[in-house]
Design a protein around this motif. Structure first.
Motif, PDB file in Angstrom:
ATOM      1  N   LEU A 135       0.831  -1.184   0.000  1.00 25.23           N
ATOM      2  CA  LEU A 135       0.000   0.000   0.000  1.00 25.23           C
ATOM      3  C   LEU A 135       0.869   1.237   0.000  1.00 25.23           C
ATOM      4  CD1 LEU A 135      -1.837   1.437   2.837  1.00 25.23           C
ATOM      5  CD2 LEU A 135      -0.641  -0.574   3.569  1.00 25.23           C
ATOM      6  N   ARG A 136       0.363   2.272  -0.613  1.00 26.51           N
ATOM      7  CA  ARG A 136       1.103   3.522  -0.724  1.00 26.51           C
ATOM      8  C   ARG A 136       0.470   4.550   0.211  1.00 26.51           C
ATOM      9  NH1 ARG A 136       4.725   3.513  -4.791  1.00 26.51           N
ATOM     10  NH2 ARG A 136       4.459   1.935  -6.398  1.00 26.51           N
ATOM     11  N   LEU A 137       1.355   5.340   0.831  1.00 24.83           N
ATOM     12  CA  LEU A 137       0.914   6.348   1.786  1.00 24.83           C
ATOM     13  C   LEU A 137       1.552   7.685   1.437  1.00 24.83           C
ATOM     14  CD1 LEU A 137       1.591   4.289   5.036  1.00 24.83           C
ATOM     15  CD2 LEU A 137      -0.628   4.639   3.972  1.00 24.83           C
ATOM     16  N   THR A 138       0.879   8.747   1.825  1.00 23.01           N
ATOM     17  CA  THR A 138       1.502  10.060   1.725  1.00 23.01           C
ATOM     18  C   THR A 138       2.511  10.167   2.874  1.00 23.01           C
ATOM     19  OG1 THR A 138      -0.092  11.150   3.173  1.00 23.01           O
ATOM     20  CG2 THR A 138      -0.628  11.069   0.812  1.00 23.01           C
ATOM     21  N   PRO A 139       3.449  11.081   2.775  1.00 23.52           N
ATOM     22  CA  PRO A 139       4.395  11.249   3.891  1.00 23.52           C
ATOM     23  C   PRO A 139       3.695  11.557   5.215  1.00 23.52           C
ATOM     24  CG  PRO A 139       5.235  12.368   1.953  1.00 23.52           C
ATOM     25  CD  PRO A 139       3.840  11.896   1.616  1.00 23.52           C
ATOM     26  N   ASP A 140       2.611  12.331   5.150  1.00 23.06           N
ATOM     27  CA  ASP A 140       1.861  12.657   6.364  1.00 23.06           C
ATOM     28  C   ASP A 140       1.197  11.416   6.961  1.00 23.06           C
ATOM     29  OD1 ASP A 140       0.855  14.549   8.278  1.00 23.06           O
ATOM     30  OD2 ASP A 140      -1.110  14.337   7.302  1.00 23.06           O
ATOM     31  N   GLU A 141       0.590  10.601   6.116  1.00 24.76           N
ATOM     32  CA  GLU A 141      -0.034   9.360   6.597  1.00 24.76           C
ATOM     33  C   GLU A 141       1.011   8.436   7.215  1.00 24.76           C
ATOM     34  OE1 GLU A 141      -3.674   8.893   3.324  1.00 24.76           O
ATOM     35  OE2 GLU A 141      -1.662   8.137   2.844  1.00 24.76           O
ATOM     36  N   TYR A 142       2.147   8.329   6.561  1.00 21.44           N
ATOM     37  CA  TYR A 142       3.208   7.462   7.058  1.00 21.44           C
ATOM     38  C   TYR A 142       3.705   7.944   8.426  1.00 21.44           C
ATOM     39  CZ  TYR A 142       7.544   4.830   7.326  1.00 21.44           C
ATOM     40  OH  TYR A 142       8.552   4.013   7.748  1.00 21.44           O
ATOM     41  N   GLN A 143       3.881   9.257   8.575  1.00 19.85           N
ATOM     42  CA  GLN A 143       4.341   9.807   9.859  1.00 19.85           C
ATOM     43  C   GLN A 143       3.344   9.530  10.969  1.00 19.85           C
ATOM     44  OE1 GLN A 143       7.263   9.928   9.780  1.00 19.85           O
ATOM     45  NE2 GLN A 143       7.990  12.018   9.955  1.00 19.85           N
ATOM     46  N   LYS A 144       2.050   9.623  10.661  1.00 18.77           N
ATOM     47  CA  LYS A 144       1.023   9.335  11.669  1.00 18.77           C
ATOM     48  C   LYS A 144       1.095   7.879  12.110  1.00 18.77           C
ATOM     49  CE  LYS A 144      -2.317  12.854  10.306  1.00 18.77           C
ATOM     50  NZ  LYS A 144      -3.630  13.136   9.722  1.00 18.77           N
ATOM     51  N   ILE A 145       1.276   6.976  11.152  1.00 20.18           N
ATOM     52  CA  ILE A 145       1.354   5.552  11.480  1.00 20.18           C
ATOM     53  C   ILE A 145       2.616   5.265  12.296  1.00 20.18           C
ATOM     54  CG2 ILE A 145       1.672   3.242  10.503  1.00 20.18           C
ATOM     55  CD1 ILE A 145      -0.235   4.092   8.255  1.00 20.18           C
ATOM     56  N   VAL A 146       3.730   5.848  11.900  1.00 23.21           N
ATOM     57  CA  VAL A 146       4.987   5.630  12.627  1.00 23.21           C
ATOM     58  C   VAL A 146       4.893   6.208  14.040  1.00 23.21           C
ATOM     59  CG1 VAL A 146       7.445   6.247  12.696  1.00 23.21           C
ATOM     60  CG2 VAL A 146       6.429   5.434  10.577  1.00 23.21           C
ATOM     61  N   ALA A 147       4.243   7.353  14.192  1.00 23.24           N
ATOM     62  CA  ALA A 147       4.080   7.954  15.519  1.00 23.24           C
ATOM     63  C   ALA A 147       3.240   7.053  16.417  1.00 23.24           C
ATOM     64  CB  ALA A 147       3.441   9.336  15.400  1.00 23.24           C
ATOM     65  N   ALA A 148       2.144   6.510  15.865  1.00 21.85           N
ATOM     66  CA  ALA A 148       1.302   5.599  16.657  1.00 21.85           C
ATOM     67  C   ALA A 148       2.058   4.302  16.961  1.00 21.85           C
ATOM     68  CB  ALA A 148       0.010   5.302  15.899  1.00 21.85           C
TER      69      ALA A 148
END
Length: 128
Positions: free
Chosen positions: A13-26
């Protein structure tokens, strides 16, 4: 016995940088060891255990680890100075050792005072 891993299918799956940062933060707040484990639990709606961090305790531990490193260095220097003392044969060598010993002693006492101040500061913040 370790559970057998039969995972042979890939999910891309592809994510925007913002989406990826949110997932990594969680993910970083969870107890999961790998991002894939976190994503799998999230997608399959399995419970995810989150950690709770005490900021003041984290700050205290970081400062204590820094001071411990400095004290270890000072202790090593002191041990080296004492070893050198045992090898001295002339009065002039002894005078040079004494000067360097006094300097190391001042550094040590300053660090011990710094530790005392930090412990006092954290104790006061915990008691409020």
């Amino acid at each position: 016995m370790k559970e057998q891993n039969n995972r042979t299918k890939w999910l891309h799956l592809r994510l925007t940088p913002d989406e990826y940062q949110k997932i990594v933060a969680a993910f970083s707040k969870s107890t999961c060891r790998k991002l894939s484990e976190y994503a799998r639990k999230n997608i399959l709606q399995k419970p995810i255990v989150n950690t709770y961090r005490n900021k003041s305790l984290d700050d205290f531990m970081a400062e204590m680890m820094r001071l411990r490193g400095e004290l270890n260095s000072i202790g090593n220097n002191f041990n080296q100075a004492v070893k050198k003392l045992h090898t001295l044969h002339q009065i002039i060598d002894f005078k040079h050792w004494l000067i360097s010993y006094e300097l190391e002693k001042k550094i040590l006492f300053n660090k011990v005072d710094e530790i005392k101040k930090h412990i006092q500061k954290f104790a006061e913040s915990w008691l409020q």
